[in-house]
Design a protein around this motif. Sequence first.
Motif, PDB file in Angstrom:
ATOM      1  N   ALA A   1       9.510 -23.311 -30.179  1.00 30.91           N
ATOM      2  CA  ALA A   1       9.164 -22.792 -30.895  1.00 30.91           C
ATOM      3  C   ALA A   1       8.925 -21.655 -30.063  1.00 30.91           C
ATOM      4  CB  ALA A   1       8.131 -22.890 -32.096  1.00 30.91           C
ATOM      5  N   ILE A   2       7.736 -21.653 -28.844  1.00 28.40           N
ATOM      6  CA  ILE A   2       7.548 -20.475 -28.586  1.00 28.40           C
ATOM      7  C   ILE A   2       8.086 -20.325 -27.927  1.00 28.40           C
ATOM      8  CG2 ILE A   2       5.997 -20.104 -26.438  1.00 28.40           C
ATOM      9  CD1 ILE A   2       3.855 -22.205 -27.516  1.00 28.40           C
TER      10      ILE A   2
ATOM     11  N   ASP B   1      12.134 -16.148 -25.865  1.00 29.23           N
ATOM     12  CA  ASP B   1      13.245 -15.907 -24.590  1.00 29.23           C
ATOM     13  C   ASP B   1      14.224 -14.467 -25.564  1.00 29.23           C
ATOM     14  OD1 ASP B   1      13.618 -17.469 -23.425  1.00 29.23           O
ATOM     15  OD2 ASP B   1      14.640 -19.167 -25.125  1.00 29.23           O
ATOM     16  N   THR B   2      13.616 -14.225 -27.329  1.00 32.50           N
ATOM     17  CA  THR B   2      14.064 -13.124 -28.494  1.00 32.50           C
ATOM     18  C   THR B   2      13.416 -12.099 -27.388  1.00 32.50           C
ATOM     19  OG1 THR B   2      14.475 -15.033 -29.647  1.00 32.50           O
ATOM     20  CG2 THR B   2      13.792 -12.139 -30.693  1.00 32.50           C
ATOM     21  N   LEU B   3      12.338 -11.894 -26.733  1.00 40.06           N
ATOM     22  CA  LEU B   3      12.209 -11.218 -26.270  1.00 40.06           C
ATOM     23  C   LEU B   3      11.627 -10.678 -24.897  1.00 40.06           C
ATOM     24  CD1 LEU B   3       7.966 -11.894 -28.340  1.00 40.06           C
ATOM     25  CD2 LEU B   3       9.352  -9.486 -28.861  1.00 40.06           C
ATOM     26  N   LYS B   4      12.747 -11.748 -24.363  1.00 36.62           N
ATOM     27  CA  LYS B   4      12.582 -11.271 -23.064  1.00 36.62           C
ATOM     28  C   LYS B   4      11.133 -11.479 -21.830  1.00 36.62           C
ATOM     29  CE  LYS B   4      16.726  -9.899 -22.942  1.00 36.62           C
ATOM     30  NZ  LYS B   4      17.204  -9.860 -25.139  1.00 36.62           N
ATOM     31  N   ILE B   5      10.605 -12.495 -22.215  1.00 36.11           N
ATOM     32  CA  ILE B   5       9.752 -12.643 -21.984  1.00 36.11           C
ATOM     33  C   ILE B   5       9.496 -14.155 -20.440  1.00 36.11           C
ATOM     34  CG2 ILE B   5       6.827 -13.330 -21.746  1.00 36.11           C
ATOM     35  CD1 ILE B   5       6.691 -11.533 -24.305  1.00 36.11           C
ATOM     36  N   GLU B   6       9.233 -13.845 -19.592  1.00 33.15           N
ATOM     37  CA  GLU B   6       9.752 -15.088 -18.476  1.00 33.15           C
ATOM     38  C   GLU B   6       8.238 -16.116 -18.813  1.00 33.15           C
ATOM     39  OE1 GLU B   6      11.657 -14.663 -15.763  1.00 33.15           O
ATOM     40  OE2 GLU B   6      12.871 -13.603 -16.344  1.00 33.15           O
TER      41      GLU B   6
ATOM     42  N   THR C   1       0.566 -16.129 -19.134  1.00 28.32           N
ATOM     43  CA  THR C   1       0.139 -14.839 -18.340  1.00 28.32           C
ATOM     44  C   THR C   1      -0.351 -14.220 -20.189  1.00 28.32           C
ATOM     45  OG1 THR C   1       2.579 -14.455 -19.269  1.00 28.32           O
ATOM     46  CG2 THR C   1       2.104 -14.678 -16.610  1.00 28.32           C
ATOM     47  N   GLU C   2      -0.850 -12.713 -20.584  1.00 32.32           N
ATOM     48  CA  GLU C   2      -1.990 -12.077 -21.503  1.00 32.32           C
ATOM     49  C   GLU C   2      -0.309 -12.358 -21.997  1.00 32.32           C
ATOM     50  OE1 GLU C   2      -4.639 -11.098 -22.968  1.00 32.32           O
ATOM     51  OE2 GLU C   2      -5.184 -11.659 -21.077  1.00 32.32           O
ATOM     52  N   PRO C   3       0.825 -11.442 -21.936  1.00 36.12           N
ATOM     53  CA  PRO C   3       1.670 -11.511 -23.045  1.00 36.12           C
ATOM     54  C   PRO C   3       2.133 -12.594 -23.860  1.00 36.12           C
ATOM     55  CG  PRO C   3       2.720 -10.730 -20.949  1.00 36.12           C
ATOM     56  CD  PRO C   3       1.168 -10.954 -20.489  1.00 36.12           C
ATOM     57  N   VAL C   4       2.574 -13.487 -22.651  1.00 30.42           N
ATOM     58  CA  VAL C   4       2.529 -15.085 -23.222  1.00 30.42           C
ATOM     59  C   VAL C   4       1.782 -15.874 -24.183  1.00 30.42           C
ATOM     60  CG1 VAL C   4       2.981 -17.864 -21.868  1.00 30.42           C
ATOM     61  CG2 VAL C   4       4.107 -16.185 -20.839  1.00 30.42           C
TER      62      VAL C   4
END
Length: 259
Positions: free
Chosen positions: A44-45, A50-55, A66-69
């Motif tokens: 789910a993470i 993927d939806t938010l395009k965060i690597e 990372t902070e965004p993760v």
Amino acid sequence: MQDVIVLKCGGSIINVLSTEFFANILTLQQAGYKPVIVHGGGPAIKEMLDTLKIETEFIDGLRKTTEPVMDVAEMVLNGSVNNELLRKFNQAGIQAIGLSGSDAMTLTAVSKNIERYGLVGEITDVNVPLLHHLIAASIVPVIAPIALGENGTRYNVNADTVAGAVAEALSAEQLIFVTDVPGILKEGKLLEEISEQEIKHLIETGTIYGGMIPKVKAALKSLNEQLREVMIVDGKHSVIKADMKLKGTVITKSMEVVK
Ligand SMILES: Nc1ncnc2c1ncn2[C@@H]1O[C@H](COP(=O)(O)OP(=O)(O)O)[C@@H](O)[C@H]1O
Ligand SMILES: CC(=O)N[C@@H](CCC(=O)OP(=O)(O)O)C(=O)O
């Protein structure tokens, strides 16, 4: 604590756990067992990242956070996944309460290695009195693997590691990893029982890899005089009943006899 069963529900399986699975947990509770749930939510993470395009990347089986993760892990684990499980438990007639590790410092952690893994934590403490209060009131704690540092830093912790730490802290009698495979497989065959030595060998030879590694490591770390065996079972087919005769892999560790 006597009769405590820690069940770790893997993110790989949460969506497909049957109503029978939850009904069996109610039966366990009625038979006098005290279930405590720890859940994951890796898939789910990943979907939200993927939806938010965060690597994101995995290092040694742990998600570099990372902070965004971390924002996403916190939102998904404490939010959607925890609530989905709560709905299912409560629907099954089980009084369940959702806890993030930061609720009343349920899980305290320190950084594992900030340069290498980012905000990945290592559990240093579990709020045992809180969990005892809930268990004594027949309320099932459903714990998301987000922990809080002494200085207010939030940490993402692998859910298998959390389950092991909770089982150890509560002196649980059973620790069961509910996942998407029948247990530990070797050349496609289920290993019904496995020792510490065999596990080390199977990790070295690559038979045990990826998401199975934190499970076996947590199992070996939490085995003690009270917790004599840990099980890995398939959430799709396992029937967790009060006789505890489960199909899956049993992990054991040779214990020195305490005189
Ligand atoms: N020897 C093994 N036997 C069975 N599964 C294994 C083995 N080694 C690695 N795995 C992998 O471990 C996965 C389970 O871990 P993981 O994906 O993290 O699930 P969960 O979300 O339930 O924690 C299996 O789907 C399989 O891909
Ligand atoms: C540090 C770390 O890897 N945290 C995990 C927490 C969720 C988890 O462990 O979920 P599963 O049980 O489904 O694998 C993650 O971010 O995916």
